[in-house]
Design a protein around this motif. Structure first.
Motif, PDB file in Angstrom:
ATOM      1  N   ILE A 107       0.866  -1.175   0.000  1.00 52.09           N
ATOM      2  CA  ILE A 107       0.000   0.000   0.000  1.00 52.09           C
ATOM      3  C   ILE A 107       0.903   1.226   0.000  1.00 52.09           C
ATOM      4  O   ILE A 107       1.253   1.766   1.045  1.00 52.09           O
ATOM      5  CB  ILE A 107      -0.950   0.007   1.210  1.00 52.09           C
ATOM      6  N   GLY A 108       1.330   1.611  -1.182  1.00 55.37           N
ATOM      7  CA  GLY A 108       2.136   2.808  -1.299  1.00 55.37           C
ATOM      8  C   GLY A 108       3.579   2.616  -0.916  1.00 55.37           C
ATOM      9  O   GLY A 108       4.017   3.111   0.125  1.00 55.37           O
ATOM     10  N   TYR A 109       4.334   1.858  -1.697  1.00 52.22           N
ATOM     11  CA  TYR A 109       5.772   1.737  -1.553  1.00 52.22           C
ATOM     12  C   TYR A 109       6.146   0.910  -0.314  1.00 52.22           C
ATOM     13  O   TYR A 109       5.312   0.445   0.432  1.00 52.22           O
ATOM     14  CB  TYR A 109       6.428   3.130  -1.508  1.00 52.22           C
ATOM     15  N   GLY A 110       7.448   0.726  -0.151  1.00 51.58           N
ATOM     16  CA  GLY A 110       7.928  -0.011   0.999  1.00 51.58           C
ATOM     17  C   GLY A 110       7.867  -1.509   0.807  1.00 51.58           C
ATOM     18  O   GLY A 110       7.561  -2.034  -0.264  1.00 51.58           O
ATOM     19  N   ALA A 433      12.952  -3.084 -12.559  1.00 51.86           N
ATOM     20  CA  ALA A 433      14.007  -3.740 -11.801  1.00 51.86           C
ATOM     21  C   ALA A 433      14.202  -3.002 -10.487  1.00 51.86           C
ATOM     22  O   ALA A 433      13.910  -1.807 -10.369  1.00 51.86           O
ATOM     23  CB  ALA A 433      15.310  -3.751 -12.602  1.00 51.86           C
ATOM     24  N   PHE A 434      14.705  -3.723  -9.488  1.00 47.93           N
ATOM     25  CA  PHE A 434      14.972  -3.097  -8.202  1.00 47.93           C
ATOM     26  C   PHE A 434      16.218  -3.689  -7.573  1.00 47.93           C
ATOM     27  O   PHE A 434      16.635  -4.812  -7.874  1.00 47.93           O
ATOM     28  CB  PHE A 434      13.776  -3.267  -7.254  1.00 47.93           C
ATOM     29  N   ILE A 435      16.817  -2.913  -6.708  1.00 47.42           N
ATOM     30  CA  ILE A 435      17.867  -3.390  -5.830  1.00 47.42           C
ATOM     31  C   ILE A 435      17.490  -2.956  -4.419  1.00 47.42           C
ATOM     32  O   ILE A 435      17.088  -1.811  -4.198  1.00 47.42           O
ATOM     33  CB  ILE A 435      19.264  -2.852  -6.228  1.00 47.42           C
ATOM     34  N   THR A 444      15.682  -0.782   5.388  1.00 47.21           N
ATOM     35  CA  THR A 444      15.622  -1.226   3.999  1.00 47.21           C
ATOM     36  C   THR A 444      15.770  -0.026   3.074  1.00 47.21           C
ATOM     37  O   THR A 444      15.013   0.939   3.160  1.00 47.21           O
ATOM     38  CB  THR A 444      14.281  -1.920   3.699  1.00 47.21           C
ATOM     39  N   LEU A 445      16.754  -0.101   2.206  1.00 50.83           N
ATOM     40  CA  LEU A 445      16.960   0.897   1.150  1.00 50.83           C
ATOM     41  C   LEU A 445      16.602   0.239  -0.169  1.00 50.83           C
ATOM     42  O   LEU A 445      17.076  -0.859  -0.468  1.00 50.83           O
ATOM     43  CB  LEU A 445      18.403   1.371   1.120  1.00 50.83           C
ATOM     44  N   ARG A 446      15.778   0.910  -0.954  1.00 53.55           N
ATOM     45  CA  ARG A 446      15.305   0.294  -2.196  1.00 53.55           C
ATOM     46  C   ARG A 446      15.290   1.311  -3.320  1.00 53.55           C
ATOM     47  O   ARG A 446      14.805   2.443  -3.141  1.00 53.55           O
ATOM     48  CB  ARG A 446      13.900  -0.295  -1.997  1.00 53.55           C
ATOM     49  N   SER A 447      15.830   0.905  -4.452  1.00 53.72           N
ATOM     50  CA  SER A 447      15.752   1.707  -5.678  1.00 53.72           C
ATOM     51  C   SER A 447      15.070   0.868  -6.750  1.00 53.72           C
ATOM     52  O   SER A 447      15.428  -0.304  -6.948  1.00 53.72           O
ATOM     53  CB  SER A 447      17.140   2.117  -6.156  1.00 53.72           C
TER      54      SER A 447
END
Length: 983
Positions: A107-110, A433-435, A444-447
């Motif tokens: 629900i909205g990122y994360g 794609a994500f890392i 948690t760091l996410r791009s």
């Protein structure tokens, strides 16, 4: 090096010991604490790569060593470890993480959270409701499944998209379509048509401010989140293949059966004096037919084919999902069809303890044709005009193909389609794609980066051999390319204090842009069918080109807290900047706050055994709407020709003060489970739109007819209800009926220039302050029984108020002088669905109905089909036989010779009930498959779509989402047989 060698030796020893241990086949069933089957649970042999998953009914089978251990995992349940003893069968009960079976929802990122710990209002539709549907579009799976969500399919074209609205119409000038998000990346509604529904794990509809405000600028109408399938833990690959074959037909041929047959039409002509008896007899003798023209123009039992293959699996560190799909669906009208090939590869991998990466690649190629003879065309929408005594077949029973049908003077629609082909070819690509980095527990760091890309080419020709334009062929080519790019970066931290106080903080940045361009060229003068390239044209050459772009730049944050999974709070904040608005108004802030109380966790509730779950929730916040044209705020010019030279002209004055349309939404809800069988969710919403983006009319003397401004207001309030009951629930059987209802009450609160009402030109729709959007037209007062003339109510001094004074009527028609508010709502206030799912020892029957009540449509087709004097010589609906003949007759239609007008006589109740889906099938039992090791599961089934329609609407299709409809390609129904195999 020593560490790697030691790991290898230890791993080898484990694998060797398992390989040489005595193995035996373990079977059983996995159920929840409430006795329900747990499908897709992962069963792993501890210390090995051997794994399997449970089937739809919870059954599993796996080879394991004696005295070994099995690890059982499923989303929303506690992990369980089973020690294998002497038995060969083990039934396993999994305990849920909370009182409800909680599924992880984004629900909205994360990183997501379970539904049970989510404050926002979210409804999930699972893969069982999506897969196997005989339609190209996954959006139709939502029809009748989500309270408050209206999903209408307005066309029978296989490539058609649906119109979607959540909790009413939120804007009178901007779009009311929800934001569509695919695995975190926004996509267009057209992209969903190019994707295989079989690839979706679930579709989640985010409804209230708590769940949507973090999407800010584009969440004013809600958010629909598509999650594609991922691989599951366990080395063993699960291969699923599915083949379907079926037929298309019109959803209903009842409207076509309302036309007169040959005898009725000829008798009517004689009765009205349009033809003499001798002329009618001559026609009967020359054309002794009674043709059902709908079966000629709208084909019956048109084939459709679908095949899907997917492979999923993985290890503890890497999971994968691969799929390929093929769909070929012809439309019931000629030159109507859609065939599509899709590919998907989703890979997630945990590189080490703190870095994870993922790559989702989805692409497709489709070819689509749409019938070009809709609207008011006798070869399409008005084809039923054809008198039934003519026939499209000669004496040998063969179709007239390249010659006109005798008497009728029309060409065969097959010939028109063959000689005037128009084909679209679309390439769709949706990679993301994500890392994800987790330096330490909780952080948690996410791009993530993704793209929504399409490349669409349309080729349209009129072949030189087309007899009406012999030797005068034409061709055109259009290329359209659009690409949306989104980059999202988030940082999230989760922590708790003594396992009682649980916190989550999230912050992020997102950039999104869209670029579109098209190029078209056309020409004529073609003389040979095989030479129809643009380079071969010699006449009327033309070139066109356009392009546009827009961008968003956003910052957002969210904070959530819960105490002992009993009290929940969340807050979100987002700032959006859009290129669509004025220089000083590009930025806007959006926010929400929400809370939830899990009452069943309270001590005073522990002795209440008949209420198994009770949650109260509330949220309020803002969302934005920017769904307008891209350059409304700018003064623009366009090229023209003046005095045989290139020139420029101002095309739009722009509006530098243009700003965001804002919506405020408050939702209060309750969800509960009673007696472990009854599930109920009720929510009330209040939705306010301010600074509405509306096209304000201007006098033509200014040089412009309208300018987009921030003016006007609108409210929507209503109730959504979700109810289901496990009437029967046992080891081998179940029966669960459900009802989902959305009720909305709309009201216009403000208009431009302090107007009390505004009649939207050429729409028969009006905006009246204090009222919902309503139809606006002359109101019939019935036929005068003395003279047979139609009568209309004379409006009062305020035409925004409905006046039906029986003492103030007229027989003199004037579309301008007699127009007034009809008091009939443009948008239906009641929408929903109901149905049931049931099964017994492998057999299953599921039925899904959808309905809309209070829906009205201007049936423009009826203006032609119930107007015998205006359109004499054509067939008409049988109901016009109820016309006035002599004084004292009380009839529906006036005397012959009076033209039926464009008034409320063609404004019809289009409320409908439709059997949207029916599935009947059988899952082959395990004992039939036990003797071979090739198949692990098999299912045979029948699926139907739009099999039954009940409505009072006399037009081709009541589901059309419009104020006025004419010449539509009506909705279709499908009957499909399929087989599904698991390897």
């Amino acid at each position: 090096m020593k560490h790697k060698l030691l790991t290898f030796l230890v791993g080898s020893a484990i694998v060797t010991s398992v390989a040489f241990a005595q193995e035996k086949k373990i079977t059983g069933r996995i159920i929840s604490a409430t006795g329900e089957a747990v499908a897709n649970a992962t069963v792993i042999v501890q210390g090995s790569k051997t794994a399997t998953i449970s089937d739809k009914n919870g059954y599993y089978s796996i080879s394991a060593p004696s005295e070994g251990k099995l690890i059982i995992r499923s989303i929303g349940f506690e992990e369980k470890i089973l020690t294998i003893g002497e038995n060969l069968s083990y039934n396993i009960t999994l305990n849920t993480l909370n009182s409800n079976v909680d599924e992880v929802v984004i629900i909205g990122y994360g990183t997501g959270s379970t539904l049970g710990t989510t404050v926002g209002s979210a409804v999930r539709v699972g893969s069982e409701d999506i897969k196997g549907k005989p339609t190209a579009n996954a959006l139709e799976a939502l029809s009748g499944k989500v309270p408050g969500l209206q999903v209408f399919t307005s066309s029978g074209e296989p490539s058609a998209t649906q119109s979607i609205r959540l909790d009413g119409v939120g804007s009178l000038g901007a779009s009311s379509t929800p934001l569509l998000v695919l695995d975190g990346i926004p996509v267009g509604i057209g992209s969903i048509v190019s994707m295989n529904p079989e690839d979706f794990e679930n579709i989640t509809v985010l409804k209230d401010a708590s769940s949507t405000s973090i999407y800010g600028s584009r969440a004013a109408n809600g958010v629909i989140y598509f999650t594609t399938k991922k691989g599951r833990i366990g080395e063993r690959a699960i291969i699923t293949t599915r083949v379907q074959y079926g037929w298309n037909d019109l959803a209903s041929r009842k409207p076509a059966r309302s036309f007169m047959n040959s005898s009725e039409l000829l008798n009517f002509w004689v009765e009205t004096g349009y033809r003499t008896q001798a002329q009618a007899d001559s026609i009967r003798q020359r054309f002794p037919h009674d043709t059902k023209w709908d079966e000629f123009y709208y084909r019956k039992n048109v084939p459709m084919k679908q095949a899907d293959l997917n492979i999923s699996g993985g290890s503890e560190k890497t999971q994968y999902y691969l799929s390929v799909g093929y769909l070929d669906q012809e439309g019931v009208m000629f030159r109507s069809g859609f065939d599509r090939i899709t590919l998907r590869a989703n890979i997630n991998s945990k590189l080490n303890k703190w870095i994870s990466v993922g790559l989702n690649l989805g692409g497709g190629y489709d070819r689509r044709e749409t019938n070009g003879w809709g609207s008011n065309n006798s070869n399409g929408g008005l084809s039923l005009f054809a008198p039934p005594f003519y026939s499209p077949y000669n004496e040998d029973g063969e179709e007239y193909y390249d010659e006109t049908i005798p008497g009728l003077g029309r060409y065969n629609p097959r010939y028109l389609a063959d000689k005037q082909p128009s084909k679209g070819k679309n390439q769709q690509f949706n990679p993301n794609a994500f890392i994800q980095v987790q330096p330490f527990q909780g952080l948690t760091l996410r791009s993530q980066a993704g793209m929504d890309y399409f490349n669409y080419n349309i080729t349209s020709n009129r072949l030189p051999s087309f007899i009406p334009n012999l030797g005068k062929g034409t061709t055109s080519e259009t290329y359209q390319l659009g690409v949306s790019r989104t980059i999202t970066n988030t940082i999230e931290y989760k922590w708790d204090i003594q396992n009682l106080h649980n916190f989550v903080a999230l912050a992020g940045h997102e950039y999104s842009d869209y670029n579109y361009k098209d190029f078209g060229a056309s020409g004529g003068g073609l003389t040979v069918d095989k030479l129809i390239l643009l380079s071969s044209t010699t006449l009327d050459r033309n070139v066109s080109q356009s392009k546009y772009a827009y961008a968003y730049n956003s910052f957002f944050g969210r904070a959530t807290y819960n105490y002992d999974t009993r009290y929940f709070f969340d807050a979100t904040l987002r700032q959006d900047e859009s290129s669509r608005f004025g220089k000083n108004n590009k930025k806007a802030n959006f926010w929400s706050i929400g809370g939830k109380w899990n009452v069943t966790k309270e001590n005073f509730f522990k002795d209440v055994t008949w209420i198994n779950d009770l949650n109260l929730r509330a949220s309020t916040g803002t969302q934005g709407n920017s769904a307008i044209d891209n350059y409304e705020s700018l003064s623009t010019v366009s090229p023209s020709i003046y005095d045989n030279a290139s020139a420029w002209a101002i095309s739009s004055p722009g509006n530098p003060y243009l700003a965001w349309e804002k919506q405020y939404k408050t939702t209060v809800g309750l969800s509960t489970t009673l007696f472990k069988r009854i599930n109920l969710d009720v929510e009330y919403f209040y939705r306010v739109t301010k600074n509405m983006l509306l096209s304000v009319p201007y006098p033509y003397s200014t040089g412009y007819n309208q300018i987009t401004e921030n003016i006007g207001g609108l409210t929507n309030r209503g109730v959504n209800i979700d109810f289901s009951v496990d009437v029967l629930k046992g080891k081998d059987y179940y029966f669960t009926p459900y009802v989902k209802l959305g009720v909305v009450n709309q009201k216009v609160t403000e208009l431009f220039d302090n107007k009390n009402y505004w009649v939207v030109p050429n729409t028969s729709v009006s905006y009246v302050v204090g009222r919902p959007v309503e139809f606006f037209a002359p109101i019939q007062a019935g036929v005068n029984p003395e003279n047979g003339l139609m009568q209309w109510y004379v409006p009062g001094s305020d035409i925004s108020k409905t006046n039906k004074d029986p003492n103030n009527v007229t027989s003199e028609f004037s579309s301008t002088a007699l127009q007034q508010s009809t008091g009939i709502k443009r948008y239906p206030p009641f929408n929903g669905g109901f149905g049931f799912s049931s099964g017994y020892k492998g057999f299953f029957v599921n039925a899904d109905f959808t309905f809309s009540n209070g829906k009205y449509l201007i049936n423009n087709d009826k203006y032609f089909f119930a107007n015998p004097y205006q359109f004499a010589g054509n067939n008409q609906m049988r109901e016009i036989l109820d016309y006035w003949k002599k004084p004292g007759d009380v009839t529906k239609y006036p005397k012959y010779g009076q033209v039926n007008q464009f008034d409320t006589g063609i404004l019809e109740n289009a409320s409908f009930l439709r059997l949207k889906g029916l599935s009947v099938g059988y899952n082959l039992p395990k004992y039939l498959l036990a003797k071979q090791k090739f198949f692990t599961g098999a299912k045979v089934y029948y699926t139907g779509r739009n099999l039954f329609t009940a409505t009072k609407y006399t037009g081709p299709d009541p589901e059309v989402d419009s104020n006025l409809t004419y010449g539509r390609n009506p909705n279709t129904k499908q009957s499909v047989f399929g087989i599904e195999l698991l390897f």
